[in-house]
Enzyme design. Structure first.
Site, short mmCIF file in Angstrom:
data_model
loop_
_atom_site.label_atom_id
_atom_site.label_comp_id
_atom_site.label_asym_id
_atom_site.label_seq_id
_atom_site.Cartn_x
_atom_site.Cartn_y
_atom_site.Cartn_z
N HIS B 30 0.82 -1.21 0.00
CA HIS B 30 0.00 0.00 0.00
C HIS B 30 0.85 1.27 0.00
CE1 HIS B 30 -2.32 -3.32 1.72
NE2 HIS B 30 -3.41 -2.72 1.32
N HIS B 70 -1.93 -1.23 7.28
CA HIS B 70 -1.51 -1.43 5.89
C HIS B 70 -0.41 -0.45 5.50
CE1 HIS B 70 -4.93 1.29 6.08
NE2 HIS B 70 -4.59 1.83 4.93
N GLY B 147 -10.45 5.95 6.96
CA GLY B 147 -11.39 4.87 6.68
C GLY B 147 -11.79 4.14 7.94
N LEU B 178 -9.61 8.80 0.94
CA LEU B 178 -9.92 7.64 0.11
C LEU B 178 -9.78 6.33 0.89
CD1 LEU B 178 -8.12 8.78 -3.15
CD2 LEU B 178 -10.59 8.65 -2.77
N LYS B 238 -3.69 11.06 -0.27
CA LYS B 238 -3.22 9.69 -0.49
C LYS B 238 -2.31 9.73 -1.72
CE LYS B 238 -5.28 5.05 -0.36
NZ LYS B 238 -6.52 4.36 0.05
N GLU B 357 -17.27 -4.01 24.58
CA GLU B 357 -16.41 -5.18 24.72
C GLU B 357 -15.21 -5.13 23.80
OE1 GLU B 357 -19.69 -5.20 24.22
OE2 GLU B 357 -20.51 -5.96 26.10
N HIS B 407 -21.60 -16.88 32.66
CA HIS B 407 -22.98 -17.08 32.22
C HIS B 407 -23.04 -17.87 30.91
CE1 HIS B 407 -23.46 -14.09 35.29
NE2 HIS B 407 -24.77 -14.17 35.23
N GLN B 419 -28.43 -14.20 25.93
CA GLN B 419 -27.44 -14.12 27.01
C GLN B 419 -26.69 -15.44 27.21
OE1 GLN B 419 -27.91 -10.82 28.67
NE2 GLN B 419 -29.24 -10.71 26.90
N ARG B 465 -23.10 -19.74 35.53
CA ARG B 465 -23.98 -18.98 36.41
C ARG B 465 -24.48 -19.80 37.61
NH1 ARG B 465 -29.67 -17.77 36.77
NH2 ARG B 465 -29.96 -15.73 37.72
#
Lengths: 608, 608
Positions: B30, B70, B147, B178, B238, B357, B407, B419, B465
């Protein structure tokens, strides 16, 4: 409708009462998370939304998505009060009841299963996009909790809705300040939420989420806002209506005790003696082109070389031309997955999702719920970004949602492990009810795209980067659950089970072994799930062992699937990736990682 | 350092030249994505950052994370020019070179593997948090592409950094307009990026990313900004530096052709005859408490009932008290996972990640890279949200990163499928080099937490659980790769392989079958990966078949792992979840879904 605020207030209190009663009866659930949004929902369902409680399809009517799925009890309550469902609310969370702990498709009023937070707005945005496509003015509402505003996926949906100017979409954020285990990051700072939505291009208005007049006025303003989506940022109290609960920590996901505790709370709610009838309101019927059964004809020649990902693009382009209900999405990889060929034919039905895979899958699910056959593609490794969305998509049982993962395995070569996808087969196989397909050439790729478009539910298709030779005649059929035995003789010593880019390797191994007088059977396992148990068991019985070979990790992929399928009837040697790969040339990597023809030859000999 | 802008400009051009030459030699890569950020990196590495090219540890020095992975060629180039690496840049992307297509740990200068976009800022934020914890003033820099700003995970990191006031963190956004397959959503609208960062609580400044004076002034301002993180929003082109490439579509991930095309481009870059020496600069040494070998002592009684998740909390609390390098994170589930017990003992080392998360796992990886033993917990099903982060974490080979998923399975009961986590074992097993543990009682849970804290790499622990009875003595050892044979006799007809909540079911089945005169062996497979192949093969040889039983889907879990491990030496009946579950009571669900004692009894009889 001419309901007054006082009557709506009574209804809101009644919804709170139901939420307390049903969770108390169940002995679990989230009453306080329901109580914060009771006023917002009472005004929405009994005043603002145009809908028909006798028709859960949502066709030509506003639809509602409960993104904060743990507030399911109040969704059931409002549907019951509106006459949309008949079930006893006190069956909440019982095994024999459709009124589950979080919304699922067991209720016809639930389009997408929720309960994993941060997903509802993505689906709602997809629905809104599809409604724009179909030219219906019907609107989409999503209720979010403030806790889930921390999920990045919500901001993916926010930017998507803004980019596509989805002014038929209204997000309602129930800012009750308290998460599961403590205060949220922003607490009651509704201004901060409003600033963030505004910075992302939305119209965002703060309201007192317990002031029905303000709520109704803001809903009206949302409906009147053109050119951008609208967010209602509602300041609320968790547990509102009962002093012992309101705005108190320690009450998340905790029902009131039967007897005095619950009774006292209900008494505090006051007069809930109210009945309201929802006026049936619909929009002028949308008139999208009539659906067509997906069909296509591959046009390749045996031995022609092309990548299955390119065949994917070719197949999509054909479906674009013939099948008006097909929609395609891509996450800024359309020039690699060849989704761009669909766009070239049907630009209006192409939906660029940019580099936001969670929202791509969530929006695709929402679009599917509007009656579309939806293809969503990116590099297979990046679908792992959306794994929770794929899980919830499986639970949402869409009619037609097809995921395409391209650039699978070490055969992509120089880009290195971050781009390789060595776990996509495991992750997709693990999902309940998902079909997993893996073509090895251009014909099987196109045919499997066609089959996927006709198959109910969630389908995953794995595509490869390198070119492979066309193996099959254009009219070959590839039924789900089948396989192709490409080489076979009466004296086969071993069976080699391959798929995708390892099929040519297996065929080469066959020829190398034949020169040494060793006959091997070669199976193309294009249907990874469901798996062709009969053919595999037969191979286990007729040959001395199986060698599986896959451009994928050895855990949870084809090797283990075959090992389980043959039920101890033969030894299975599993060839696949067992160590972190690195940059290199495709052939070099396939050799080094143990999935080349020469490695298959060695494995066959070791088995004998 | 007193380098002037003109000299830095020459260096930037030289970095562009290296990027072109190495990708042209490799035939892939790249270059244009490197050329847009050349000025930003030249100023950062040769002027702004305090670092020591002879010491890749980054200890008491600023560190850099290349989120836009990249652009690896320019990272290798700047490291080479600084004297930090000696490799020939023209070996880029070769199998025998550490200079991979995207940054990996084959280079000692890479702390976290990147290349899946949207992850670098999460890791950088974790590092910044850890540096605050340790009291070092050393800073963290992350370079992002525009991006990847579409990834929600970036906004999770942005809000996290803002919440924790990480003024030692600087994000540099290379807004080159881009993406891979077309323009980004916001193009060159740097003001929109700045507004969004500001709305999320950052100081955000727009700059011309090719004006070295502006860049240097802004870096200085970032260093001087207190109380909040800083974003440099750089407008770039770019392919900057070569007219045929600059700001042009169609040049993503495309090297220049050898010969005239490359030569012409390099000529256009002008004078690149420059050498710069990086001044070695460090901060005063941070003095965190000396690390201690993790050790704990369970204190339960046989038969005592507690959930393994509670034992997780107990174990973490013990480690909090004794082991200063242990850090714990949780995604607003600390009252369910019992991470709160760690927080109670060591609040400063507890890091609330809220409901995000992906960032939790990314930040945990960053914290781990600062020498901590990191535990990160949430419901197992929600770890699927972070699957791509877990994948990249495995490739990042951290010293100590432990994920806890609680759980798990249908035994959670009434909350319903959203869940439940029925695919976490499959998804974690599928990752290269990840250890997967699954305790069945309080003692094994604590011991496995202790073992996990001592184990190199990424470890996953699955917690349940419901309460289960303590089965093991407090001093029992649970080595990785082992199992426990809980029932065994000379006349065992069948072996039942269970784990977690199905262990008590297997023991009950054993007793029920014993009454009918059928002896079964019972194995607790607490180490799911690596798996105890020797014990399983022995069982396969000594009994007439195996029954596996898991509170998990049947694809990619324990059943398939065991099927593969026994290598065709016995039949294996796999009991696990095969359909979408629903709300219900734990026992009711385990029965209905086929993983109860009575279902084990039936399966054993069917095998005989």
């Amino acid at each position: 409708m001419t309901v007054d605020d006082a009557t709506l207030f009574k209804m809101a209190q009644k919804l709170r009462r139901h939420s307390i009663e049903s969770t108390t009866e169940a002995g679990s659930g989230h009453p306080t998370s329901c109580m914060s949004c009771a006023d917002l929902l009472a005004a929405l369902f009994f005043d603002e939304m145009h809908w028909d409680p006798s028709d859960p399809s949502g066709k030509d009517a506003d639809v509602f998505v409960l993104s904060k799925g743990h507030a399911a009890p109040i969704l059931w309550a409002v549907l019951k009060e509106a006459g949309a469902i008949q079930e006893d609310l006190l069956t909440l969370r019982r095994y024999d009841s459709p009124l589950e702990g979080h919304p699922t498709r067991h209720s016809p009023w639930v389009r997408v299963a929720t309960g994993s937070l941060g997903q509802g707005l993505c689906a709602a945005a997809g629905m809104a996009w599809a409604r724009k496509l179909d030219g219906t003015p019907a609107r989409v509402y999503a209720l979010l909790g403030d806790g889930e505003m921390a999920e990045g996926s919500v901001w993916e949906a926010v930017q998507y809705a803004s980019y596509y100017k989805l002014d038929n979409l209204c997000a309602i954020v129930d800012v009750n300040r308290l998460g599961q285990s403590g205060p949220t990051m922003l607490g009651h700072d509704t201004a901060a939420y409003a600033r963030r939505f505004a910075a992302f291009g939305w119209e965002a208005i703060e309201v007192d989420g317990h002031d029905l007049a303000q709520i109704r006025a803001t809903y009206a303003r949302a409906r009147a806002t053109a050119g951008r989506p609208f967010a209602v940022i509602a300041r609320t109290l968790k547990g509102k209506g009962v002093a012992a609960l309101a705005d108190k920590e320690g009450w998340h996901g905790k029902p009131l005790k039967k007897g005095e505790e619950a009774q006292k709370a209900i008494a505090e709610l006051g007069d809930t003696n109210v009945t309201l009838k929802v006026e049936r309101r619909r929009y002028p019927a949308a008139k999208p082109a009539a659906p067509v059964t997906p069909a296509l004809q591959p046009q390749y020649e045996i031995g022609q070389e092309l990548a299955t990902r390119e065949a994917y693009g070719n197949a999509l382009a054909k479906l674009a031309a013939t099948t008006p209900q097909v929609v395609a999405l891509d996450a800024d990889t359309k020039n690699s997955t060849f989704s761009e060929r669909f766009k070239a034919v049907a630009p209006a039905r192409y939906n660029e999702a940019f580099i936001a895979e969670q929202n791509m899958v969530g929006a695709a699910l929402g679009i599917a719920s509007e009656g579309k056959i939806v293809f969503a593609a990116t590099f297979a490794c990046f679908l792992s970004r959306a794994y929770d969305f794929l899980r919830m998509a499986a639970y949402s049982r869409p009619e037609h949602l097809i995921l395409c993962g391209s650039h699978a395995g070490v055969s992509i070569g120089e880009d290195g492990p971050s781009q390789m996808a060595l776990e996509d087969l495991a992750m997709m196989r693990a999902l309940q009810g998902v079909t997993v397909l893996y073509p090895s050439d251009g014909v099987s790729a196109e045919r499997l795209v066609e089959t996927a478009a006709r198959t109910k539910g969630v389908v995953y298709i794995r595509m490869s980067r390198p070119k492979t030779k066309v193996l099959y005649e254009n009219d070959e059929a590839f039924p789900i659950g089948g396989s192709k035995t490409l080489r076979r003789s009466a004296k086969d010593a071993v069976t080699v089970v391959a798929a995708g880019v390892t099929v040519p390797e297996a065929l080469e191994a066959h020829d190398l072994l034949a020169k040494e007088g060793i006959a091997v059977r070669v199976v193309d396992l294009y249907s990874v799930k469901p798996i062709d148990e009969a053919t595999l068991v037969q191979a286990a019985q007729e040959t001395r062992g199986l060698v599986t070979v896959e451009d994928h990790g050895v855990w949870g992929g084809i090797g283990e699937a075959v090992s389980a399928a043959v039920q101890g009837k033969a030894r299975v040697t599993v060839l696949g990736i067992r160590e972190i790969p690195r940059s290199g040339q495709p052939k070099e990597l396939m050799e080094a990682m143990g999935i080349s023809a020469s490695r298959i030859v060695s494995a066959v000999k070791a088995l004998l």
